[in-house]
Write a protein that holds these residues in place. Structure first.
Motif, PDB file in Angstrom:
ATOM      1  N   PHE A  77       0.761  -1.201   0.103  1.00 13.31           N
ATOM      2  CA  PHE A  77      -0.010  -0.066   0.246  1.00 13.31           C
ATOM      3  C   PHE A  77       0.883   1.159   0.268  1.00 13.31           C
ATOM      4  O   PHE A  77       0.858   2.620  -0.746  1.00 13.31           O
ATOM      5  CB  PHE A  77      -0.473   0.186   1.626  1.00 13.31           C
ATOM      6  CG  PHE A  77      -2.268  -1.104   1.201  1.00 13.31           C
ATOM      7  CD1 PHE A  77      -3.011  -0.285   0.156  1.00 13.31           C
ATOM      8  CD2 PHE A  77      -2.365  -1.552   1.469  1.00 13.31           C
ATOM      9  CE1 PHE A  77      -4.392  -0.422  -0.101  1.00 13.31           C
ATOM     10  CE2 PHE A  77      -4.040  -2.706   1.291  1.00 13.31           C
ATOM     11  CZ  PHE A  77      -4.699  -1.871  -0.036  1.00 13.31           C
ATOM     12  N   GLN A  78       1.534   1.285   0.579  1.00 16.02           N
ATOM     13  CA  GLN A  78       2.656   2.070   0.552  1.00 16.02           C
ATOM     14  C   GLN A  78       3.985   3.017  -0.658  1.00 16.02           C
ATOM     15  O   GLN A  78       3.772   3.701  -0.872  1.00 16.02           O
ATOM     16  CB  GLN A  78       3.780   2.293   1.838  1.00 16.02           C
ATOM     17  CG  GLN A  78       3.205   2.358   3.265  1.00 16.02           C
ATOM     18  CD  GLN A  78       3.966   1.180   4.017  1.00 16.02           C
ATOM     19  OE1 GLN A  78       5.290   1.590   3.504  1.00 16.02           O
ATOM     20  NE2 GLN A  78       4.170   2.229   5.381  1.00 16.02           N
ATOM     21  N   SER A  79       4.189   1.563  -1.489  1.00 15.45           N
ATOM     22  CA  SER A  79       4.339   2.240  -2.439  1.00 15.45           C
ATOM     23  C   SER A  79       3.737   2.382  -3.468  1.00 15.45           C
ATOM     24  O   SER A  79       3.148   3.128  -4.267  1.00 15.45           O
ATOM     25  CB  SER A  79       5.262   0.719  -3.111  1.00 15.45           C
ATOM     26  OG  SER A  79       5.898   0.138  -2.104  1.00 15.45           O
ATOM     27  N   LYS A  80       2.129   1.554  -3.374  1.00 17.91           N
ATOM     28  CA  LYS A  80       1.489   2.369  -4.326  1.00 17.91           C
ATOM     29  C   LYS A  80       0.796   3.679  -4.000  1.00 17.91           C
ATOM     30  O   LYS A  80       0.584   4.752  -4.924  1.00 17.91           O
ATOM     31  CB  LYS A  80      -0.164   1.546  -4.110  1.00 17.91           C
ATOM     32  CG  LYS A  80      -1.372   1.598  -4.857  1.00 17.91           C
ATOM     33  CD  LYS A  80      -2.662   1.168  -4.875  1.00 17.91           C
ATOM     34  CE  LYS A  80      -4.005   1.579  -5.707  1.00 17.91           C
ATOM     35  NZ  LYS A  80      -4.526   0.613  -5.666  1.00 17.91           N
ATOM     36  N   PHE A  81       0.942   3.918  -3.056  1.00 26.16           N
ATOM     37  CA  PHE A  81       0.843   5.445  -2.673  1.00 26.16           C
ATOM     38  C   PHE A  81       1.878   6.365  -3.271  1.00 26.16           C
ATOM     39  O   PHE A  81       1.612   7.428  -3.397  1.00 26.16           O
ATOM     40  CB  PHE A  81       0.709   5.856  -1.443  1.00 26.16           C
ATOM     41  CG  PHE A  81      -1.147   5.207  -0.467  1.00 26.16           C
ATOM     42  CD1 PHE A  81      -2.285   4.813  -1.451  1.00 26.16           C
ATOM     43  CD2 PHE A  81      -1.085   4.796   0.427  1.00 26.16           C
ATOM     44  CE1 PHE A  81      -3.501   4.099  -0.691  1.00 26.16           C
ATOM     45  CE2 PHE A  81      -2.210   4.009   1.174  1.00 26.16           C
ATOM     46  CZ  PHE A  81      -3.285   3.892   0.306  1.00 26.16           C
ATOM     47  N   LYS A  82       3.177   6.060  -3.211  1.00 25.24           N
ATOM     48  CA  LYS A  82       4.214   6.520  -3.666  1.00 25.24           C
ATOM     49  C   LYS A  82       4.168   7.319  -4.980  1.00 25.24           C
ATOM     50  O   LYS A  82       3.598   8.163  -5.649  1.00 25.24           O
ATOM     51  CB  LYS A  82       5.229   5.949  -2.853  1.00 25.24           C
ATOM     52  CG  LYS A  82       5.526   5.426  -1.846  1.00 25.24           C
ATOM     53  CD  LYS A  82       7.085   5.779  -1.377  1.00 25.24           C
ATOM     54  CE  LYS A  82       7.412   5.752   0.206  1.00 25.24           C
ATOM     55  NZ  LYS A  82       8.710   4.599   0.565  1.00 25.24           N
ATOM     56  N   GLY A  83       3.923   6.273  -5.537  1.00 23.94           N
ATOM     57  CA  GLY A  83       3.112   5.639  -7.045  1.00 23.94           C
ATOM     58  C   GLY A  83       2.245   6.920  -7.491  1.00 23.94           C
ATOM     59  O   GLY A  83       2.036   7.403  -8.860  1.00 23.94           O
ATOM     60  N   ILE A  84       1.297   6.667  -6.662  1.00 27.35           N
ATOM     61  CA  ILE A  84       0.109   7.681  -7.452  1.00 27.35           C
ATOM     62  C   ILE A  84       0.244   9.245  -6.886  1.00 27.35           C
ATOM     63  O   ILE A  84       0.029   9.798  -7.492  1.00 27.35           O
ATOM     64  CB  ILE A  84      -0.853   7.899  -6.095  1.00 27.35           C
ATOM     65  CG1 ILE A  84      -1.537   6.480  -6.338  1.00 27.35           C
ATOM     66  CG2 ILE A  84      -2.478   8.850  -5.960  1.00 27.35           C
ATOM     67  CD1 ILE A  84      -2.347   6.166  -5.457  1.00 27.35           C
ATOM     68  N   SER A  85       1.321   9.491  -5.556  1.00 28.28           N
ATOM     69  CA  SER A  85       1.854  11.235  -5.303  1.00 28.28           C
ATOM     70  C   SER A  85       2.320  11.196  -6.712  1.00 28.28           C
ATOM     71  O   SER A  85       2.409  12.190  -7.218  1.00 28.28           O
ATOM     72  CB  SER A  85       2.659  10.660  -4.527  1.00 28.28           C
ATOM     73  OG  SER A  85       1.384  10.632  -2.941  1.00 28.28           O
TER      74      SER A  85
END
Length: 695
Positions: free
Chosen positions: A110-118
């Motif tokens: 989830f953290q990696s995904k949110f970094k990608g979204i940001s």
């Protein structure tokens, strides 16, 4: 180059025969590799050297990590280092610890995904500013003449724009820049989202290898269906009854007109709302990671201190007869009880403590907390925390997180179920343990060994044995001295030991319908807003007399799912046990010729079922302190180790399970497709409205 080119077909051939990389595969790899590694260390650390054969070393390590609890050698005869290896394996293979690892991996995903979204949002903001920079670099015709410096600025801005566009759309099938309405993912599972409009490549098969209970071959499973219509106005959130909409809709967690269907499937969400849902799920996973870790650690520590300290203070003479440290013996007892293994450093197992109330009660609670009632205990803890949260704005994020966990537990964790299913699980455990307890007390009449016990301890021992025989693996009385009818009951209980949690886990799977290949609609509602259901007599006639399954109701479809899972699991399990008993009986023919009673087929069945159920209860063999399998040939021990390894994995979720899958856009598409397929089924049954299903 030609050599490398020649290796490519070979590499593809090897990859083709390898199992798919999913949760089950990784789980098997972890257990097998750790067992092999520790077995070599266990064998090499024997004192004197090679006093324990490698087959026995491998069997002991597999038995410990799987929780089977059977032992081919006396644990009291092992040195402290070997006992410590088994102690470590008991904890390393525990289902709760494995689930903690899954929560940690999903949290990081989830953290990696949110970094990608940001990062993607930052690139979009940069792209919005590039046209201004690009056009401002070109002077108008009416303006002053361009200079060499202006030309250099224009070239720099143009090159920078091309670089950013290439970075953003590398590998994308759609060269057009993203806009506010469409978002494209450049991966193998391409999805195009237009508000609530999900489309998919019809040739792509999502979520293969569904696992036991899956029916991917059903004719009514449109695997390649492409739901191309958004939620219509007549199916929208606004048409729902106000109270039901607020309770069952998404506004409880974030503002949205999305819907929540059966088994906590969110659908009708925009891309931005999906991101908000991901944020809520991330907080839930992060919170559960801490809670489950504290749960596991506290029970382990309290159990070690409680049982080890009690044995040290009250009966140090019992373990010292076997040359053991009292505290170490109690600590091993506590961990073995919590992981439901049944391994004991004492040769007499728990029979030496059959008149000691504290260890029996404490270890009985550890058995329940570590396995059979773990989902109930965990939900009660979270429910209590939710009730204790004050109604203040500063606590609102915690309320949303806890509400989401309680309302949609199977989106975030494998062993946490909705309230209704948790009550069913609790009732099932009480009934099954009650049957074991009652039969123990009834069939103990006339048994001289049990009748010698005081009445109070006889009742307590019966309760403890009932708790242990389904999963705990300990025995407080000599198993071989019990009545034959009770032994047959124990075989049945060990066989179904994993079924209550297994069926509940699969029945509450977010992708339940997808895993079984059956898509049904939710209950229709009448004018009062309550679900309509056929008369019970009509349902009985359809089901029992006509042999029909009434798929027009939610309850009947759920019943079909449960029946399908049970039939598949029962047929899947019975083959492993039947083949194991057959091969072991053939291998032990020489022993059977010498001692037909001791090596009877029933005794072999009892041992095989105990290993497959990862229970650990054994009839034993006269003159030996180890389990019955300790007197077998090496090939029989290896077969039983394989049975224990397979049995440890029968209670795991199928490959299609939201709680063990990493967050990606494929999961979002799957929920939207399931909702569209249910709507199509509803239209086929002449239903014009799609109400919110039960959660």
């Amino acid at each position: 180059m030609s050599f490398c080119a020649g290796l490519r077909p070979l590499g593809r051939s090897i990859i083709a025969v390898l199992p798919p990389l999913n949760f089950i595969t990784l789980h098997y790899t972890y257990f097998i590799c750790l067992s092999l590694l520790c077995s070599v260390i266990f064998w090499g650390s024997a004192n004197p050297l090679r006093s324990v054969s490698y087959v026995d070393s491998l069997f002991m390590c597999v038995s410990a990590i799987t929780g089977a609890g059977l032992n081919t050698v006396d644990l009291s005869s092992l040195n402290t280092f070997q006992q410590a290896i088994l102690f470590m394996l008991l904890m390393a293979g525990h289902a709760i610890l494995v689930s903690i690892t899954v929560l940690f991996v999903r949290k990081r995903a989830f953290q990696s995904k949110f970094k990608g979204i940001s990062k993607e949002r930052a690139q979009k903001r940069l792209l919005r500013h590039i046209p201004r920079l690009y056009h401002s670099s070109y002077p108008s015709v009416e303006g002053p003449d361009s200079t060499a410096e202006d030309y250099k600025n224009r070239e720099s801005a143009s090159a920078y724009k091309v670089q950013v566009l290439e970075t953003t759309h590398v590998g994308s099938a759609d060269p057009s820049p993203p806009s506010g309405d469409h978002v494209g993912w450049a991966d193998d599972d391409q999805i195009t989202i237009n508000n609530t409009h999900f489309q998919r490549n019809p040739n792509h098969h999502l979520f293969p290898n569904a696992g036991v209970g899956a029916r991917m071959d059903l004719n009514n499973h449109p695997k390649n269906a492409t739901p191309s219509h958004p939620v219509s106005e007549e199916e929208s959130y606004d048409d729902l009854p106000p109270l039901k909409g607020m309770l069952k809709g998404t506004q409880k967690y974030f503002y949205s007109k999305g819907l929540i269907s059966r088994n906590s499937q969110f659908h009708g969400l925009t891309v931005e709302e999906r991101e908000k849902l991901g944020g809520v799920e991330y907080r839930a996973v992060s919170f559960l990671f801490v809670i489950v870790l504290l749960y596991w650690t506290m029970f382990i520590v309290l159990g070690i201190v409680g049982v080890g300290g009690w044995l040290e203070a009250n009966h140090p003479d019992i373990p010292r007869k076997n040359g053991l440290s009292p505290f170490w013996t109690g600590a091993f007892f506590a961990v073995s009880a919590f992981v439901n293994s049944g391994m004991s450093l004492l040769d007499a197992n728990m029979t030496a403590l059959q008149t000691s109330a504290y260890p029996l009660i404490t270890m009985g609670m550890l058995i329940l907390a570590g396995n059979t009632l773990y989902p109930c205990f965990l939900r009660f803890i979270i429910w209590t925390m939710r009730r204790l949260i004050p109604n203040k704005p500063s606590w609102e994020p915690w309320k949303v997180t806890l509400n989401f966990i309680l309302d949609h537990p199977r989106r975030v964790y494998t062993n946490l179920f909705p309230a209704r299913h948790t009550w069913y699980l609790l009732g099932t455990i009480i009934v099954l343990n009650g049957i074991d307890w009652a039969m123990f007390e009834i069939l103990a009449i006339g048994n001289k060994e049990i009748e010698l016990l005081p009445t109070g301890y006889r009742v307590l021992d019966g309760l403890f044995q009932a708790l242990a025989v389904r999963a705990g693996g300990f025995y407080v009385v000599t198993i071989s001295g019990l009545r034959q009818g009770l032994l047959v009951l124990y075989v049945l209980m060990m066989y179904v030991s994993a079924y209550p949690i297994l069926v509940t886990m699969r029945n509450t799977n977010v992708y339940e319908e997808r895993s079984l290949g059956v898509y049904t609609h939710d209950d229709p509602v009448d004018a009062t807003g309550s679900p309509k259901s056929p008369n019970i007599l009509i349902r009985l006639a359809r089901h029992h007399l006509l042999g029909r399954q009434d798929v027009a109701t939610t309850e009947s479809s759920r019943s079909y799912f449960v029946h399908q899972q049970l039939r598949s699991q029962l047929s899947h399990d019975i083959w492993w046990i039947a083949l194991a008993v057959l091969f072991i009986s053939i291998a032990e023919s020489s022993h059977f010729s010498k001692d037909p009673v001791g090596y009877s087929t029933f005794n072999i069945i009892f041992e095989a079922v105990s290993a497959y159920g990862c229970v650990g209860v054994s009839i034993g063999y006269p003159g030996m302190n180890s389990s019955f399998c300790g007197s077998w040939h090496a090939i029989s021990k290896l077969i039983l180790a394989a049975v224990a390894l397979r049995g440890r994995h029968r209670g795991l979720p199928v490959a299609i399970d939201r709680a063990v899958m990493l967050p990606n856009e494929s999961l979002s598409w799957a929920e939207e497709e399931d909702a569209a397929l249910r709507r199509e089924q509803s239209r086929a049954w002449g239903m014009d409205k799609m109400p919110v299903g039960s959660v």
